[in-house]
Structure formats: structure tokens, C-alpha cells
Motif scaffolding. Sequence first.
Motif, short mmCIF file in Angstrom:
data_model
loop_
_atom_site.label_atom_id
_atom_site.label_comp_id
_atom_site.label_asym_id
_atom_site.label_seq_id
_atom_site.Cartn_x
_atom_site.Cartn_y
_atom_site.Cartn_z
N PHE A 1 27.94 93.37 -33.80
CA PHE A 1 26.79 93.22 -33.26
C PHE A 1 25.65 94.24 -33.43
O PHE A 1 24.43 93.71 -33.42
N GLU B 1 23.37 93.14 -36.62
CA GLU B 1 22.35 91.83 -36.06
C GLU B 1 21.24 92.36 -35.22
O GLU B 1 20.07 91.76 -35.35
N ARG B 2 21.73 93.05 -34.18
CA ARG B 2 20.62 93.21 -33.28
C ARG B 2 19.34 94.12 -33.81
O ARG B 2 18.34 94.26 -33.60
N HIS C 1 23.87 87.58 -38.48
CA HIS C 1 25.18 87.60 -38.25
C HIS C 1 25.93 87.04 -39.50
O HIS C 1 26.83 87.44 -40.09
#
Length: 304
Positions: free
Chosen positions: A164, A167-168, A211
Amino acid sequence: MSLDAASVLIDGPWEHRFVSANGARFHVAELGDGPMVLLMHGFPQFWYAWRHQMSAIADAGWRAVAMDLRGYGASDKPPRGYSTYTSTADAATVIRSLGEESAIVLGQGLGGFVAWSMPTLQPGITRAIGSLSMPHPRVMRRASYRSTKQRRANRYVMELQRPFAPERAMARDHSYVERLLREWSSPYGEYPSPADVTRYADAMALPFVAHSAAEHYRWFGRSQIRQDGPLFNRRINGQIDQPVLHLQGTEDGCVVAGATGGSARYVSGAYTHQQIEGAGHFLTEESPERVTAAIVDWLDTVDT
């Protein structure tokens, strides 16, 4: 303003096409007629990284086809399929879907890793390969263990293993992509420009791209503790008898030139190696004239 995949269909002398291959839909930009030269980009970019070379390759009598890798740009972003095995099958089936039985395959960075793997994993469809800013996978693996400088340069791979967070970071603003572009390019050049940063950061912020891009590198990590990683390293331990072009920037901040020599030991065919003085990782854009000339000159030596 929200962006969609149409934002990477950038106008130029090329034609944009979508082809079904290996269970997914891939975007390609193509230009020229003649034997195919398939061009694969690296991280954190997309097909556009090859724009400077496409016209020259086409003018020299070749069919230049720059593809968006699985998960990037305007290609499909499926939830799985990000191993090098799948990437080579993607390239092979794109070539076949475009009506060719074989092609010369060139790759930059991640695309170069895939290109090195093509003669072993897709031998029937690979006529010759070129790798920019990436040594043979076994050389890269060895350097990652033995070289302190290369281990330090590989920290981005470790960052991408985290769930995560990468990607963020890529989706939040331009800073993640800008940091990689600046750290990996030569400190002596003018790349990247603000326009370069915006172009690639926006492309990485497209839905599911961040992602998917991370998943390519997560396979590198996961596969080392599973059967597929050691099997891959054994399979690519043979000799490549197709012609090979290998270009490396002396100021590469991602793949350390001084730590990643030795690819020639895996090539029994014609091996052409050239260091691009003063250039970093993004050779097609940092040194477009020298790189284009090296590629076109090399293509002239490949039997058609």
C-alpha cells in the motif's frame, strides 16, 4: 483534474493501437515498415520513453513498436501476472498478435531485464536483444549481494515490497516519481525537466498503475523464497547465441556501472557493449542522439 489512460496516447508520427495478447489488452505505438523492433520501457515510465528513437529506427527500415508493459500506461492492469515469465510471454504474444513471427527486442531498465530473459524463455520469437541500463539478470543479482553501492541503489526495490505505501506515495503527488528520476539520472545533465516529471508522475498516478508497477518488483522479492525465483536463475544460466546490444550509462544511479560488469560471459553470439559517458539510467532521454545512433548502427549488423 482526474486523468485516464487516454492521457498517454500522445500525438506524434506514430500510430496508437491496442492488441489482445496473453489474456490481456496491450497498448502499442508503432511507426515504420520492415522487420519489427519491439521497445519496452522501464520504471517509472511508459512507452513514451522511446519517442526519440522511434523515428530513426523507422527511417532505417524497421518497424518500431513501443509497448506499454502490463500494468502501465494504456495497457491492461490485471490483478496478477507480473512475473518475468509472464512479461516475456506478453512480449512474445504482442509480437505474434501484430503479425510477426519474430522480432528484435530492446528494453530499458525493467524492460531490459525482460529483454535479457527473452532468448531463454521465448527463444523461437527472439531474433536479437538490446538492453539499456540493465546487465544480465544473474549479473544484477550477484551485484545486489556483493556490491555495497548496488545494494544502496536497490533500496527502492525494498520500498516497493511494502504493501500500500508505495502506491499511495505515487498517487499522492509528483514527489515519489520526481525523486527517482533525479536520483537515477546523471547529476551532470538537464534531465528531468519539469515537463518530464509531470508526464511520468501523472502516468504513474493513473488508476491501478502504481500497484501494477510495484507488483513487477514484488515478484523479484517474493520469488526468492519460492520455487520460481531459483528456477528462473537456473534457467537463464545458459548462453545467449543471438546478437546482444548492451548500453550502460556511467552515471547511472539505479544500476551502478562499476558494479555490474560481466554480462558478456552469458553471451556466445555477437556482443556489443558501449558505455555512454556522462549519462544516467534513462538513456533514451538523457542521451537520445548517442543512444539512437548506437541502436541504429547495431541494427545494421543484425541479419534480417
